[in-house]
Scaffold this motif. Structure first.
Motif, PDB file in Angstrom:
ATOM      1  N   LEU A 160       0.830  -1.196   0.000  1.00 54.12           N
ATOM      2  CA  LEU A 160       0.000   0.000   0.000  1.00 54.12           C
ATOM      3  C   LEU A 160       0.868   1.250   0.000  1.00 54.12           C
ATOM      4  CD1 LEU A 160      -2.415  -1.097   2.875  1.00 54.12           C
ATOM      5  CD2 LEU A 160      -2.892  -1.230   0.425  1.00 54.12           C
ATOM      6  N   THR A 161       0.366   2.313  -0.570  1.00 56.48           N
ATOM      7  CA  THR A 161       1.058   3.593  -0.438  1.00 56.48           C
ATOM      8  C   THR A 161       0.850   4.095   0.984  1.00 56.48           C
ATOM      9  OG1 THR A 161      -0.841   4.924  -1.104  1.00 56.48           O
ATOM     10  CG2 THR A 161       0.630   4.135  -2.865  1.00 56.48           C
ATOM     11  N   GLN A 162       1.694   5.015   1.413  1.00 59.14           N
ATOM     12  CA  GLN A 162       1.530   5.580   2.746  1.00 59.14           C
ATOM     13  C   GLN A 162       0.184   6.293   2.879  1.00 59.14           C
ATOM     14  OE1 GLN A 162       2.814   5.594   5.636  1.00 59.14           O
ATOM     15  NE2 GLN A 162       4.903   4.840   5.487  1.00 59.14           N
ATOM     16  N   ASP A 163      -0.271   6.946   1.811  1.00 64.97           N
ATOM     17  CA  ASP A 163      -1.571   7.632   1.842  1.00 64.97           C
ATOM     18  C   ASP A 163      -2.701   6.632   2.070  1.00 64.97           C
ATOM     19  OD1 ASP A 163      -0.398  10.074   1.447  1.00 64.97           O
ATOM     20  OD2 ASP A 163      -0.746  10.117  -0.727  1.00 64.97           O
ATOM     21  N   GLU A 164      -2.663   5.502   1.355  1.00 60.08           N
ATOM     22  CA  GLU A 164      -3.682   4.469   1.534  1.00 60.08           C
ATOM     23  C   GLU A 164      -3.644   3.921   2.957  1.00 60.08           C
ATOM     24  OE1 GLU A 164      -4.314   2.156  -2.650  1.00 60.08           O
ATOM     25  OE2 GLU A 164      -2.346   1.935  -1.713  1.00 60.08           O
ATOM     26  N   TRP A 165      -2.436   3.711   3.441  1.00 57.70           N
ATOM     27  CA  TRP A 165      -2.264   3.171   4.788  1.00 57.70           C
ATOM     28  C   TRP A 165      -2.830   4.116   5.846  1.00 57.70           C
ATOM     29  CZ3 TRP A 165      -1.544  -1.053   7.349  1.00 57.70           C
ATOM     30  CH2 TRP A 165      -1.059  -1.017   8.672  1.00 57.70           C
ATOM     31  N   GLN A 166      -2.553   5.407   5.704  1.00 59.89           N
ATOM     32  CA  GLN A 166      -3.047   6.398   6.655  1.00 59.89           C
ATOM     33  C   GLN A 166      -4.571   6.436   6.661  1.00 59.89           C
ATOM     34  OE1 GLN A 166      -1.258   7.868   8.896  1.00 59.89           O
ATOM     35  NE2 GLN A 166       0.672   7.080   8.075  1.00 59.89           N
ATOM     36  N   LYS A 167      -5.183   6.306   5.486  1.00 59.99           N
ATOM     37  CA  LYS A 167      -6.648   6.306   5.400  1.00 59.99           C
ATOM     38  C   LYS A 167      -7.228   5.091   6.119  1.00 59.99           C
ATOM     39  CE  LYS A 167      -6.964   8.804   1.000  1.00 59.99           C
ATOM     40  NZ  LYS A 167      -7.291   8.690  -0.448  1.00 59.99           N
ATOM     41  N   ILE A 168      -6.600   3.941   5.940  1.00 58.41           N
ATOM     42  CA  ILE A 168      -7.061   2.721   6.608  1.00 58.41           C
ATOM     43  C   ILE A 168      -6.970   2.867   8.115  1.00 58.41           C
ATOM     44  CG2 ILE A 168      -6.533   0.286   7.008  1.00 58.41           C
ATOM     45  CD1 ILE A 168      -5.684   0.141   4.054  1.00 58.41           C
ATOM     46  N   MET A 169      -5.850   3.410   8.599  1.00 56.28           N
ATOM     47  CA  MET A 169      -5.653   3.560  10.039  1.00 56.28           C
ATOM     48  C   MET A 169      -6.626   4.565  10.642  1.00 56.28           C
ATOM     49  SD  MET A 169      -3.490   1.275  10.471  1.00 56.28           S
ATOM     50  CE  MET A 169      -3.293   1.485  12.244  1.00 56.28           C
ATOM     51  N   LYS A 170      -6.968   5.604   9.901  1.00 57.50           N
ATOM     52  CA  LYS A 170      -7.915   6.602  10.395  1.00 57.50           C
ATOM     53  C   LYS A 170      -9.314   6.024  10.531  1.00 57.50           C
ATOM     54  CE  LYS A 170      -5.669  10.826   8.719  1.00 57.50           C
ATOM     55  NZ  LYS A 170      -5.745  11.951   7.769  1.00 57.50           N
ATOM     56  N   ASN A 171      -9.656   5.056   9.682  1.00 54.02           N
ATOM     57  CA  ASN A 171     -10.987   4.462   9.709  1.00 54.02           C
ATOM     58  C   ASN A 171     -11.149   3.335  10.693  1.00 54.02           C
ATOM     59  OD1 ASN A 171     -11.936   6.191   7.690  1.00 54.02           O
ATOM     60  ND2 ASN A 171     -11.220   4.829   6.050  1.00 54.02           N
ATOM     61  N   LYS A 172     -10.056   2.966  11.343  1.00 54.46           N
ATOM     62  CA  LYS A 172     -10.129   1.860  12.322  1.00 54.46           C
ATOM     63  C   LYS A 172     -10.685   2.358  13.659  1.00 54.46           C
ATOM     64  CE  LYS A 172      -6.789  -1.478  10.654  1.00 54.46           C
ATOM     65  NZ  LYS A 172      -7.576  -2.681  10.770  1.00 54.46           N
TER      66      LYS A 172
END
Length: 274
Positions: free
Chosen positions: A262-274
């Motif tokens: 994953l890109t860092q941007d994708e990863w950050q979005k996933i972590m924010k939604n957890k």
């Protein structure tokens, strides 16, 4: 007109995102394939060494080393003699299923096949480089395994630090040596900046592990990481392992042995939604 322009921009962004995902999927598939090849070689080498040492200890003392390679029927590990003009002392073979209880061993002394000679040649040159080049580091209570590969015209040797502590998985202190068609070394690459010992969990289960790739280390998980994860899967309690770099997060899922990048941007979005 403004709405049309917005739609065009959204379409282009969607196309770029899809192209990027496809590119990362191809990278992940390539890394996995290389890691799987390394794993099969190291698995065969480890199990063959145990078989050869247990059943033919006296002959094992004459051995100057070994290497493993794929055959049409599975994996083979060849043990060769120490002398200047080495010969094959024994060959252990497994089928494609890699069942350690199903093997054959041939201890008749013979010459190398052409394929074995090619693997021995680059392995031997890599061994000299490891001893003489300050790029390669040695850590206490560890050894360096040499994994020669000749495939599709490309010749390379991986140098991997062998695990010696039962409750640790060792990552890092690994290298890749590339050769030209004349068996000359053309490039030596340090794959990790240091040695990374990770606890397997033991009595206190660890569901996730992680390490970082900084500086000149690859932006993605390495084939050697995949190899280590597959080799020691049964000895850990891990469900997932993350490799974090400046631009990407690589996630190795242990249960189904799936690699996701994953890109860092994708990863950050996933972590924010957890």
């Amino acid at each position: 007109m403004k709405e049309l322009f917005t739609l065009i921009i959204l379409f282009i962004l969607a196309q770029n995102a899809t192209a990027q995902k496809n590119a990362l999927r191809q990278i992940a598939d390539s890394i996995y394939a290389e890691g799987e090849m390394l794993y099969r070689s190291e698995w065969a080498s480890g199990n063959s060494t145990q078989i050869f040492t247990t059943g033919f200890g006296a002959k094992k003392l004459l051995s100057g080393g070994y290497f493993s390679y794929e055959t049409p029927k599975g994996m083979a590990t060849t043990f060769f003699s120490k002398n200047e003009d080495p010969v094959v002392l024994a060959t252990v073979k497994f089928d494609h299923g890699l069942d350690s209880s199903k093997y054959s061993i041939d201890t008749i002394t013979r010459k190398f096949t052409e394929n074995e000679k090619a693997l021995y040649t680059i392995r031997s040159k890599a061994a000299q480089a490891v001893l003489n080049d300050t790029l390669f580091k040695f850590y206490q209570h560890t050894s360096l395994n040499l994994v020669p590969i000749v495939k599709n015209g490309a010749k390379r040797v991986y140098v991997i630090t062998a695990q010696t502590v039962p409750d640790e998985v060792l990552l890092g202190n690994d290298y890749l040596i590339n050769f030209n068609e004349d068996n000359d070394i053309i490039k030596e690459t340090k794959l990790h900046n240091n040695l990374i010992p990770l606890g397997t969990g033991g009595k206190d289960p660890i569901k996730a592990s992680s390490h970082q790739h900084l500086g000149e280390t690859s932006l993605f998980i390495t084939a050697t990481d995949i190899c280590a994860f597959k080799l020691w899967k049964a000895k850990t309690t891990w469900v997932i392992s993350f490799v974090v770099s400046a631009g990407y997060v690589s996630a190795w899922h242990f249960h189904d042995e799936f690699l996701e990048i994953l890109t860092q941007d994708e990863w950050q979005k996933i972590m924010k939604n957890k």
